[in-house]
Enzyme design. Structure first.
Site, PDB file in Angstrom:
ATOM      1  CD1 TRP A 125      26.757  20.356 114.692  1.00 11.89           C
ATOM      2  CD2 TRP A 125      27.825  21.887 115.763  1.00 11.89           C
ATOM      3  NE1 TRP A 125      27.621  19.612 115.694  1.00 11.89           N
ATOM      4  CE2 TRP A 125      28.131  20.823 116.491  1.00 11.89           C
ATOM      5  CE3 TRP A 125      28.199  23.303 116.314  1.00 11.89           C
ATOM      6  CZ2 TRP A 125      28.897  20.627 117.664  1.00 11.89           C
ATOM      7  CZ3 TRP A 125      29.307  22.916 117.343  1.00 11.89           C
ATOM      8  CH2 TRP A 125      29.452  21.770 117.968  1.00 11.89           C
TER       9      TRP A 125
ATOM     10  CG  ASP B 281      32.196  26.158 113.525  1.00 13.66           C
ATOM     11  OD1 ASP B 281      33.401  25.603 113.463  1.00 13.66           O
ATOM     12  OD2 ASP B 281      31.408  25.888 114.101  1.00 13.66           O
TER      13      ASP B 281
ATOM     14  CB  ALA C  65      34.535  22.111 112.346  1.00 21.29           C
TER      15      ALA C  65
ATOM     16  CE  LYS D 175      34.074  16.403 113.504  1.00 19.51           C
ATOM     17  NZ  LYS D 175      33.491  17.173 114.357  1.00 19.51           N
TER      18      LYS D 175
END
Ligand code: LMR
Length: 394
Positions: A127, A208, A210, A243
């Site tokens: 990212w 991470d 997400a 999300k």
């Protein structure tokens, strides 16, 4: 005073959002920023979030401050969601953060305090904001190869060869599931091998997470994180609720940190609490309270899980439709990877020039590295994308 400031390059993903907004074409297709959309192109408020919001409105009697580290009930609910039933609570420190990005940032701030001069290994690609944050904080980033441009899967051999350079005290940034931007993910045996490497070297994972629930399911998407948490003495997890709860603008995230023992956990907790105080005092609470209400209220939780499953299955169906359309148009199976990838994103392997032609000639917006947001598609635009890809020679 301000003359010395340098002009800032626009964030590529956010700039694309703005460019799409100002495009006057009625049939434009937005496959840019990672936001879930239904078939009508709308990002809905999830049913359980709406219901939890109503309950909070009726029952919340105060808006006074919670705690600098956030509400302990939110910590417990998220620790359960991410780490499962056998979460080692006596070794766990947690802070609520400003979204998942805030959790990444606070995790790196903690590491900076713990071990100045540490290095972070990041997947190539990752990212883009990971790299921007590391650069801003003056932290050395080392890339490990990840994506195989031919197969569009993970080049695990190359990844492990590069991670062979990892030393004790290094940090390895890993995407717990649904790799952003590629959509290509490790298998569980491969995660085991990563666990072996981290154990052997004494390096620390910063995971991470997400997109839990957007890949293969809430538990399946947490399996790699749980595996590393079971095996390693120290683990950092930056989890986002943007999300999977669809509460993007509420900015709800958490940094979960496993320390070696309870004494060190207490030290970590005190430092994380101080870092919140220094950055923004109290973290945002509304989104965290919605999440806690949903996770601890059986009927809301069941409804949330059902809607999340529908969202996930919808994305998998879109993947399959796109792969089928591309197979038919190209008379080949070279796009089969689209159905294999998981999460919101796939990297298609188009060149920057092909990406630009798809935007200019077909009104299809994707990130310059040819990352598409699968959830930006619907039955009609799957065909448009497939035709555009073939037309520009992908
Ligand atoms: C994305 O990668 O599109 C999302 O994580 C949104 C963002 O902030 O970049």
């Amino acid at each position: 005073m301000f003359e010395a400031l340098k002009p800032q390059p626009a964030d590529k993903i956010i700039a694309l959002m703005d460019q799409f907004r100002t495009d006057p074409r009625a049939d434009k297709v937005d496959l840019g920023v990672g936001v879930y959309k239904d078939a009508a192109g709308h990002t809905p408020v999830m049913r359980a979030v709406r219901a939890a919001g109503r309950r909070l409105l009726d029952t919340e009697t105060t808006k006074t401050y919670t705690a600098l580290a956030g509400d302990p009930a939110f910590h417990a609910a998220m620790a359960g969601l991410v780490l499962g039933a056998d979460c080692p609570a006596d070794r766990l420190a947690a802070v609520a953060t400003v979204g998942g990005t805030g959790a990444v940032r606070q995790g790196l701030e903690l590491l900076k305090r713990a071990r100045p001069g540490f290095r972070v290994w990041v997947s190539d690609p990752t990212w883009p904001n990971h790299l921007s944050i590391l650069a801003e904080m003056g932290i050395e980033a080392r890339a490990y190869r990840y994506f195989d441009a031919d197969s569009k899967g993970v080049d695990f051999g190359a990844m492990m060869a590069d991670l062979g350079g990892v030393q004790a005290g290094d940090v390895v940034l890993l995407h717990g599931c649904c790799h952003n931007p590629t959509g290509a993910n490790l298998t569980l045996p491969e995660w085991q091998a990563v666990g072996d490497l981290l154990e052997r070297t004494g390096a620390l994972p910063l995971i991470d997470l997400a997109y839990q629930g957007f890949g293969d399911g809430l538990d399946a998407d947490a399996a790699a994180t749980r595996l590393l948490a079971r095996r390693l003495p120290e683990v950092l997890i930056a989890a986002s609720c943007s999300k999977n709860f669809g509460i993007y603008r509420e900015r709800t995230g958490i940094l979960l940190t496993l320390a070696q023992d309870t004494t060190r956990r207490d030290l970590v907790q005190a430092n994380l609490t101080t870092l919140n105080r220094l950055a923004y005092s109290f973290p945002p609470d509304h989104g965290a309270r919605l999440v806690t209400t949903i996770l601890t209220t059986p009927d809301l939780r069941a409804d949330w899980e059902a809607e999340l499953e529908a969202v996930r299955n919808g994305m998998i169906a879109l993947r399959e439709a796109l792969a089928a359309e591309l197979a038919a148009l190209s008379q080949s199976n070279r796009f089969g990877f689209v159905a294999e990838h998981r999460g919101m994103f796939s990297r298609l392997g188009a060149t920057p020039d092909q990406v630009e032609r798809m935007r200019a000639e077909h009104g299809i917006y994707m990130v310059g590295d040819s990352r598409i947001n699968i959830a930006g598609l619907n039955a009609r635009t799957v065909r448009l994308l497939a035709r555009a890809m073939i037309a520009v020679g992908v």
